[in-house]
Design a protein around this motif. Structure first.
Motif, PDB file in Angstrom:
ATOM      1  N   SER A 174       0.833  -1.210   0.000  1.00 25.88           N
ATOM      2  CA  SER A 174       0.000   0.000   0.000  1.00 25.88           C
ATOM      3  C   SER A 174       0.866   1.259   0.000  1.00 25.88           C
ATOM      4  O   SER A 174       0.598   2.202  -0.757  1.00 25.88           O
ATOM      5  N   ILE A 189       2.681   1.371  -3.513  1.00 29.40           N
ATOM      6  CA  ILE A 189       1.812   1.841  -4.589  1.00 29.40           C
ATOM      7  C   ILE A 189       1.521   3.336  -4.427  1.00 29.40           C
ATOM      8  O   ILE A 189       1.452   4.083  -5.409  1.00 29.40           O
ATOM      9  N   SER A 190       1.363   3.784  -3.187  1.00 27.40           N
ATOM     10  CA  SER A 190       1.165   5.219  -2.925  1.00 27.40           C
ATOM     11  C   SER A 190       2.366   6.019  -3.438  1.00 27.40           C
ATOM     12  O   SER A 190       2.199   7.101  -4.023  1.00 27.40           O
ATOM     13  N   CYS A 209       2.214   6.219  -7.256  1.00 27.61           N
ATOM     14  CA  CYS A 209       1.230   7.233  -7.664  1.00 27.61           C
ATOM     15  C   CYS A 209       1.772   8.641  -7.423  1.00 27.61           C
ATOM     16  O   CYS A 209       1.574   9.548  -8.250  1.00 27.61           O
ATOM     17  N   CYS A 269      -3.483   9.658  -4.168  1.00 24.83           N
ATOM     18  CA  CYS A 269      -2.387   8.681  -4.269  1.00 24.83           C
ATOM     19  C   CYS A 269      -2.447   7.687  -3.110  1.00 24.83           C
ATOM     20  O   CYS A 269      -2.271   6.479  -3.303  1.00 24.83           O
ATOM     21  N   GLY A 274      -3.291   3.771  -3.216  1.00 28.65           N
ATOM     22  CA  GLY A 274      -2.298   2.848  -2.672  1.00 28.65           C
ATOM     23  C   GLY A 274      -2.857   1.904  -1.622  1.00 28.65           C
ATOM     24  O   GLY A 274      -2.537   0.714  -1.614  1.00 28.65           O
TER      25      GLY A 274
END
Length: 314
Positions: A105, A108-109, A112, A147, A151
């Motif tokens: 998480s 992925i944040s 982004c 973002c 995420g």
């Protein structure tokens, strides 16, 4: 036998860590130094940006947000690695699922956010007159929030799916932290596990390729505008604002692509571990260096506050 199966279903043992006490201590000291540097370095960047009004711009807002995410991204895995080097090399199934969730998480944040930062640089260089009215503090906050939401929501279906799988075979996890593919290889249901590995591969590929394409398109526009600038100094000054972001992007995405865009390809345990260390430890270690040493304004702000601290104590 049933008792053993119940035990292995509730915990995993990491098998990629050194078993020699001497090697474990050396790795522990090195990893502890790196983790401390990452945390302190990112806290310094966040503090400096907050304390200096002239750094209250979209670019530095995103840098401080990235630094905040970086602290939690590394905290999801490194403390457990440190524990495994000196203590028991095991983790509960629930702990493993939580580690996977928070690692992915926050990761992925960051992906982004790096994409949003490329968009910010694109607007700053390609539309300098409209930039202040477009990239407002409110938009920066909403982009950062978006973002983080993206995420923290994206890995939920994968984690929920993995939590339903039975783990009744070997509980030796051939990795240094819990990650999708190493955990899925331990699932009992071969057909379901193979299908899920393929689904996870596709999801990761879409995430990475989408972010890379958006960043690539932003830099195509940036380079096109920079090449139109007549003066060499003007071109150098325009591109210098992108160098740190581009370096972090290449360092992070290069190692991430090697790990998650492999599809059916397999690596040895050594290379799996090396690539995992590259994006989980090495890349976060260099980010504070890149954003401080390669950035004149942050460097000068850090020097100013250090001199103030030294004067205060003297």
């Amino acid at each position: 036998m049933e008792k053993a199966n119940q035990t292995t279903a509730h915990e995993f043992i990491f098998s990629a860590f050194p078993y020699s006490w001497r090697d474990s201590v050396i790795c522990f000291v090195l990893l502890l130094f790196i983790y401390a540097f990452i945390v302190v370095g990112n806290v310094v960047i966040i503090t400096v940006v907050q304390l200096n009004i002239h750094l209250h711009t979209p670019m530095y807002f995103f840098i401080s947000a990235l630094s905040f995410l970086e602290i939690w991204y590394t905290t999801a895995t490194i403390p457990k690695m440190l524990s495994c080097l000196l203590c028991e090399k095991s983790i509960s199934l629930n702990g493993c699922l939580l580690q996977m969730y928070f690692f992915h998480s926050t990761g992925i944040s960051e992906v982004c956010l790096l994409t949003a930062m490329a968009f910010d640089r694109y607007l700053a260089i390609c539309s300098p007159l409209h930039y202040p009215t477009i990239m407002t503090p409110e938009l920066c906050a909403w982009l950062t929030l978006g973002c983080c939401v993206c995420g923290f929501v994206t890995p939920l279906p994968e984690i929920a799916w993995i939590s339903t799988l039975p783990f009744c075979g070997s509980n030796h996890l051939e990795h240094i932290f819990c990650d999708f593919l190493p955990v899925l290889r331990l699932a009992c249901t071969d057909t379901q596990a193979i299908l899920m590995i393929q689904v996870v591969d596709v999801v990761h590929a879409v995430e990475i390729i989408t972010a890379v394409m958006l960043i690539f398109m932003s830099y195509v526009g940036i380079v096109t505008v920079i090449l139109r600038i007549r003066s060499t100094e003007g071109r150098r000054k325009a591109f210098s604002t992108c160098v740190s972001h581009l370096t972090v992007f290449l360092l992070f995405f290069g190692s991430v692509a090697l790990m998650y865009l492999r599809f059916s390809a397999t690596y040895s345990l050594f290379w799996d571990t090396a690539i995992a260390l590259a994006f989980a430890v090495v890349s976060p270690f260099f980010n504070p260096i890149i954003y401080s040493l390669r950035n004149k304004e942050i460097k000068e702000a850090i020097k100013k506050h250090m001199s103030q601290v030294s004067i205060f104590f003297s």
